[in-house]
Scaffold this motif. Structure first.
Motif, mmCIF file in Angstrom:
data_model
loop_
_atom_site.group_PDB
_atom_site.id
_atom_site.type_symbol
_atom_site.label_atom_id
_atom_site.label_comp_id
_atom_site.label_asym_id
_atom_site.label_seq_id
_atom_site.Cartn_x
_atom_site.Cartn_y
_atom_site.Cartn_z
ATOM 1 N N ASP A 1 7.455 3.467 8.372
ATOM 2 C CA ASP A 1 6.269 3.312 9.662
ATOM 3 C C ASP A 1 5.216 4.112 8.986
ATOM 4 O OD1 ASP A 1 5.411 1.735 11.483
ATOM 5 O OD2 ASP A 1 5.839 3.170 12.900
ATOM 6 N N PHE A 2 3.997 3.691 8.790
ATOM 7 C CA PHE A 2 2.921 4.137 8.573
ATOM 8 C C PHE A 2 3.034 5.023 7.029
ATOM 9 C CE2 PHE A 2 2.206 4.148 13.240
ATOM 10 C CZ PHE A 2 0.861 3.310 13.221
ATOM 11 N N LEU A 3 3.877 4.532 6.347
ATOM 12 C CA LEU A 3 4.138 5.345 4.944
ATOM 13 C C LEU A 3 2.956 5.272 4.123
ATOM 14 C CD1 LEU A 3 6.221 6.834 3.534
ATOM 15 C CD2 LEU A 3 6.995 4.820 2.456
ATOM 16 N N SER A 4 2.251 4.372 4.177
ATOM 17 C CA SER A 4 0.952 4.189 3.389
ATOM 18 C C SER A 4 -0.262 5.213 3.776
ATOM 19 C CB SER A 4 0.408 2.770 3.429
ATOM 20 O OG SER A 4 -0.144 2.456 5.069
ATOM 21 N N VAL A 5 -0.286 5.454 5.198
ATOM 22 C CA VAL A 5 -1.214 6.580 5.563
ATOM 23 C C VAL A 5 -0.567 7.817 5.328
ATOM 24 C CG1 VAL A 5 -2.117 7.683 7.766
ATOM 25 C CG2 VAL A 5 -1.964 5.208 7.736
ATOM 26 N N ARG A 6 0.664 8.273 5.141
ATOM 27 C CA ARG A 6 1.138 9.387 4.515
ATOM 28 C C ARG A 6 0.824 9.419 3.088
ATOM 29 N NH1 ARG A 6 5.440 8.278 8.506
ATOM 30 N NH2 ARG A 6 5.399 9.855 9.933
ATOM 31 N N GLY A 7 0.947 8.384 2.384
ATOM 32 C CA GLY A 7 0.747 8.251 0.790
ATOM 33 C C GLY A 7 -0.729 8.464 0.783
ATOM 34 N N LEU A 8 -1.467 7.944 1.611
ATOM 35 C CA LEU A 8 -2.962 8.347 1.463
ATOM 36 C C LEU A 8 -3.397 9.711 1.601
ATOM 37 C CD1 LEU A 8 -5.884 7.094 0.897
ATOM 38 C CD2 LEU A 8 -6.285 6.558 3.258
ATOM 39 N N ALA A 9 -2.570 10.224 2.708
ATOM 40 C CA ALA A 9 -2.808 11.840 2.838
ATOM 41 C C ALA A 9 -2.545 12.723 1.671
ATOM 42 C CB ALA A 9 -2.024 12.310 4.351
ATOM 43 N N ILE A 10 -1.250 12.357 1.026
ATOM 44 C CA ILE A 10 -0.842 13.109 0.003
ATOM 45 C C ILE A 10 -1.707 12.921 -1.369
ATOM 46 C CG2 ILE A 10 0.855 13.357 -1.616
ATOM 47 C CD1 ILE A 10 2.942 12.260 0.436
ATOM 48 N N GLY B 1 12.138 14.089 -5.436
ATOM 49 C CA GLY B 1 12.218 12.802 -5.927
ATOM 50 C C GLY B 1 13.158 11.835 -5.015
ATOM 51 N N ILE B 2 14.437 12.357 -4.744
ATOM 52 C CA ILE B 2 15.304 11.693 -3.705
ATOM 53 C C ILE B 2 14.861 11.685 -2.301
ATOM 54 C CG2 ILE B 2 17.619 11.825 -2.644
ATOM 55 C CD1 ILE B 2 18.552 13.056 -5.248
ATOM 56 N N ALA B 3 14.160 12.686 -1.982
ATOM 57 C CA ALA B 3 13.468 12.620 -0.369
ATOM 58 C C ALA B 3 12.274 11.473 -0.438
ATOM 59 C CB ALA B 3 12.952 14.034 0.033
ATOM 60 N N GLY B 4 11.654 11.303 -1.630
ATOM 61 C CA GLY B 4 10.555 10.226 -1.665
ATOM 62 C C GLY B 4 10.934 8.912 -1.592
ATOM 63 N N ILE B 5 12.122 8.652 -2.474
ATOM 64 C CA ILE B 5 12.905 7.560 -2.422
ATOM 65 C C ILE B 5 13.346 7.240 -0.978
ATOM 66 C CG2 ILE B 5 14.741 6.153 -3.480
ATOM 67 C CD1 ILE B 5 14.034 7.846 -6.101
ATOM 68 N N LEU B 6 14.283 8.061 -0.366
ATOM 69 C CA LEU B 6 14.505 7.778 0.731
ATOM 70 C C LEU B 6 13.437 7.525 1.864
ATOM 71 C CD1 LEU B 6 17.404 10.374 0.856
ATOM 72 C CD2 LEU B 6 17.544 8.095 0.748
ATOM 73 N N ALA B 7 12.436 8.150 1.656
ATOM 74 C CA ALA B 7 11.289 7.932 2.677
ATOM 75 C C ALA B 7 10.868 6.269 2.900
ATOM 76 C CB ALA B 7 9.940 8.509 2.467
ATOM 77 N N PHE B 8 11.060 5.630 1.897
ATOM 78 C CA PHE B 8 11.010 4.268 1.812
ATOM 79 C C PHE B 8 11.815 3.401 2.459
ATOM 80 C CE2 PHE B 8 8.465 4.968 -1.958
ATOM 81 C CZ PHE B 8 7.182 4.345 -1.736
ATOM 82 N N PHE B 9 13.004 4.038 2.881
ATOM 83 C CA PHE B 9 14.322 3.411 3.599
ATOM 84 C C PHE B 9 14.152 3.843 5.121
ATOM 85 C CE2 PHE B 9 15.585 3.162 -0.847
ATOM 86 C CZ PHE B 9 15.538 1.755 -0.978
ATOM 87 N N ALA C 1 0.785 -1.191 -0.040
ATOM 88 C CA ALA C 1 0.085 0.026 -0.086
ATOM 89 C C ALA C 1 0.731 1.346 0.105
ATOM 90 C CB ALA C 1 -1.080 0.066 1.259
ATOM 91 N N ALA C 2 2.034 1.264 0.874
ATOM 92 C CA ALA C 2 2.816 2.291 0.740
ATOM 93 C C ALA C 2 3.480 2.501 -0.625
ATOM 94 C CB ALA C 2 4.013 1.900 1.551
ATOM 95 N N VAL C 3 3.781 1.523 -1.490
ATOM 96 C CA VAL C 3 4.378 1.703 -2.732
ATOM 97 C C VAL C 3 3.244 2.469 -3.708
ATOM 98 C CG1 VAL C 3 5.213 0.396 -4.929
ATOM 99 C CG2 VAL C 3 6.316 -0.009 -2.539
#
Length: 179
Positions: A89-98, A77-85, A41-43
């Motif tokens: 935690d809760f990255l899918s929620v942040r993605g849903l918020a965006i 773009g680099i910040a987005g990729i680094l966020a996955f690493f 879901a985060a991806v």
């Protein structure tokens, strides 16, 4: 996007979110909690929202950012990729918020400077979702707390789903007065 398209897309998304809570509350509980920390879901949500944001950034003119547009695209773009690493935690929620913020931008753009007063219902709902997305983007663990509250009594999840479905129905009803 026209006002009608925005209205019906918003209503369809509200129905898609509301029906699982309203009709399948008990069986949807496991999926709702699994979404919070799901890598897939985060991806989809964070990755897709990040790409959409980079596309919007790439379409801005020179008057917006001048000659640093390429630098901004690279930094985000680099910040987005680094966020996955480093921020997984809760990255899918942040993605849903965006995604919510980007969708509400489209809905508000479609309603901007339109004549019918009934469009203000969709605009009001959009701003409510913007506030919720900003809150959940900053404090994503609150979505877990919200799900725990909803499922403490199963009827709450059904009521929440019914509210989302009623919001969808009210947007469709308001669209009948767009003329």
């Amino acid at each position: 996007m026209t006002l009608y398209q925005a209205s019906y897309l918003f209503a369809a998304l509200l129905l898609a979110a509301g029906i699982p809570f309203a009709a399948f509350a008990d069986s949807f509980k496991k999926s709702a909690f699994a979404f919070l920390r799901s890598t897939k879901a985060a991806v989809v949500f964070f990755g897709g929202s990040g790409l959409w944001f980079l596309y919007i950034l790439s379409q801005l003119g020179e008057s917006d950012f001048g000659n640093i547009k390429g630098v901004l695209i690279a930094v985000f773009g680099i910040a987005g990729i680094l966020a996955f690493f480093f921020l997984d935690d809760f990255l899918s929620v942040r993605g849903l918020a965006i995604l919510t913020l980007l969708l509400c931008r489209e809905f508000l753009d479609a309603a901007f400077m339109q004549e019918p007063q009934s469009r203000l219902l969709m605009v009001s709902y959009s701003y409510a979702f913007v506030v919720a997305a900003l809150y959940l983007g900053a404090l994503p663990y609150r979505m877990r707390d919200f799900f725990e509250y909803l499922y403490a009594k199963p009827v709450r999840a059904r009521i929440f789903g019914a509210i989302l479905c009623a919001m969808a129905a009210s947007i469709v009803a308001a669209s009948l007065f767009y003329l």
